[in-house]
Enzyme design. Structure first.
Site, PDB file in Angstrom:
ATOM      1  N   TYR A  55      -2.477  -1.939  10.470  1.00  0.00           N
ATOM      2  CA  TYR A  55      -2.547  -1.194   8.633  1.00  0.00           C
ATOM      3  C   TYR A  55      -0.882  -0.939   8.193  1.00  0.00           C
ATOM      4  O   TYR A  55      -0.377  -1.647   7.405  1.00  0.00           O
ATOM      5  CB  TYR A  55      -4.064  -0.843   8.045  1.00  0.00           C
ATOM      6  CG  TYR A  55      -3.517  -0.467   6.720  1.00  0.00           C
ATOM      7  CD1 TYR A  55      -4.306  -1.467   6.166  1.00  0.00           C
ATOM      8  CD2 TYR A  55      -3.615   0.372   6.027  1.00  0.00           C
ATOM      9  CE1 TYR A  55      -4.504  -1.612   4.685  1.00  0.00           C
ATOM     10  CE2 TYR A  55      -3.431   0.506   4.365  1.00  0.00           C
ATOM     11  CZ  TYR A  55      -3.456  -0.996   3.857  1.00  0.00           C
ATOM     12  OH  TYR A  55      -3.649  -0.696   2.549  1.00  0.00           O
ATOM     13  N   SER A  59       0.704  -1.028  -0.458  1.00  0.00           N
ATOM     14  CA  SER A  59       0.109  -0.021   0.306  1.00  0.00           C
ATOM     15  C   SER A  59       1.175   0.991  -0.197  1.00  0.00           C
ATOM     16  O   SER A  59       2.538   1.152   0.395  1.00  0.00           O
ATOM     17  CB  SER A  59      -1.203  -0.124   0.927  1.00  0.00           C
ATOM     18  OG  SER A  59      -1.681   1.189   1.351  1.00  0.00           O
TER      19      SER A  59
END
Length: 309
Positions: free
Chosen positions: A168, A156
């Protein structure tokens, strides 16, 4: 400029031969990137082995595609499930080996200001996005080495610059490190490793209940002392800004799956793919700026807590 364009065009069109004979294993195919990529690779006449978290997702994908696709159920947080999936893949590919492993399964929640979260919140995300990815890779590597294939890992823009609290970004930084290390180790085996670093896209990674209700639950379970230190106004502004960011997410997820597809079918896959204008114009520059400058810019996005100095 023209020579640079021609070089990139040649690399993009320089496809692997005999794609119809090659096997690809993809995790997280119930929806989103994994689901669309599976369909795109079937359209390329490849042999797709799609892993879904639920039997319902597996059956729906099987029904919507051709006989070139087979499905299995996989929970990447459970080693016994991974071992069973690895044996299933081994039975499918035989001595040919596995051309491509696409580690796509991932979750985004729980997420929020770090102090609002618990150790269990971090573990829930890291177990899927990082530990599960590593476990799947370790089980599949012998088959990938046999085919001299490639590993494609879903990271990401949050793996380049920490834009949100919780597990995350922590997990995605870990994906970057793991991918870098295995890329160097597997080079001599003829195996390539690519990292996908998308920006803000609209998928089901944040679940079905919405980010607002998620943050509300985090806020309500905090001790009163912690809530007082942030203040109700902080919660309101933080929630609104997070909602606004989610609403700006691009619905064109084919930008991402096209990058993933290129990493699977190209003879010259890139080390990193950065689909999304927000990555190119915001997150990558932020990652390359001096840390105090990045801190100054990103901290201005956050509201000021009640007990701020």
């Amino acid at each position: 400029m023209d020579l640079s364009f021609m070089y990139r065009w040649f690399k993009n069109c320089n496809l692997v031969r005999n794609l119809s004979e090659k096997y690809v294993f993809i995790t997280g195919c119930d929806s989103g990137f994994g689901n669309l990529l599976a369909r795109q690779l079937v359209d390329r006449n490849m042999r797709v082995l799609a892993a879904c978290l639920t039997e319902e997702g597996a059956q729906k994908l099987l029904k919507d595609t051709s006989c070139r696709l087979q499905t299995t159920v996989l929970d990447v947080t459970k080693s016994e499930s991974i071992r069973a999936a690895a044996q299933w893949v081994r039975d499918q590919v035989g001595e040919q080996g596995l051309w491509a492993l696409v580690n796509n399964a991932g979750v985004g929640l729980p997420s929020g200001p770090n102090e609002w979260l618990t150790k269990e919140d971090y573990v829930k995300v890291i177990n899927v996005n990082l530990v599960g990815l590593i476990d799947v890779t370790l089980h599949m590597l012998p088959m990938v080495k046999k085919a001299r294939g490639r590993v494609i890992n879903m990271s990401s823009s949050g793996g380049r610059v920490a834009i949100v609290g919780g597990g995350y970004c922590v997990s995605k930084f870990g994906v970057e490190a793991f991918s870098d290390s295995i890329r160097r180790e597997l080079h001599y085996f003829g195996v390539k490793v690519s990292i996908i670093e998308p920006g803000n896209y609209r998928t089901s990674i944040l679940g079905n209940k919405g980010i607002e209700s998620h943050l509300q639950k985090l806020w309500e379970r905090l001790p009163q002392e912690t809530r007082d230190s942030y203040g109700d106004e902080y919660f309101r502004i933080y929630t609104q800004k997070t909602k606004n960011t989610m609403q700006l997410a691009s619905p064109k997820i084919s930008d991402v799956t096209n990058s993933m597809e290129h990493a699977v079918v190209s003879r010259s896959p890139r080390v990193r793919y950065n689909p999304g204008l927000d990555v190119k114009l915001l997150y990558l520059p932020l990652a390359k700026l001096p840390t105090p400058v990045t801190d100054f810019i990103l901290s201005r996005y956050l509201p000021r807590p009640a007990d701020s100095v």
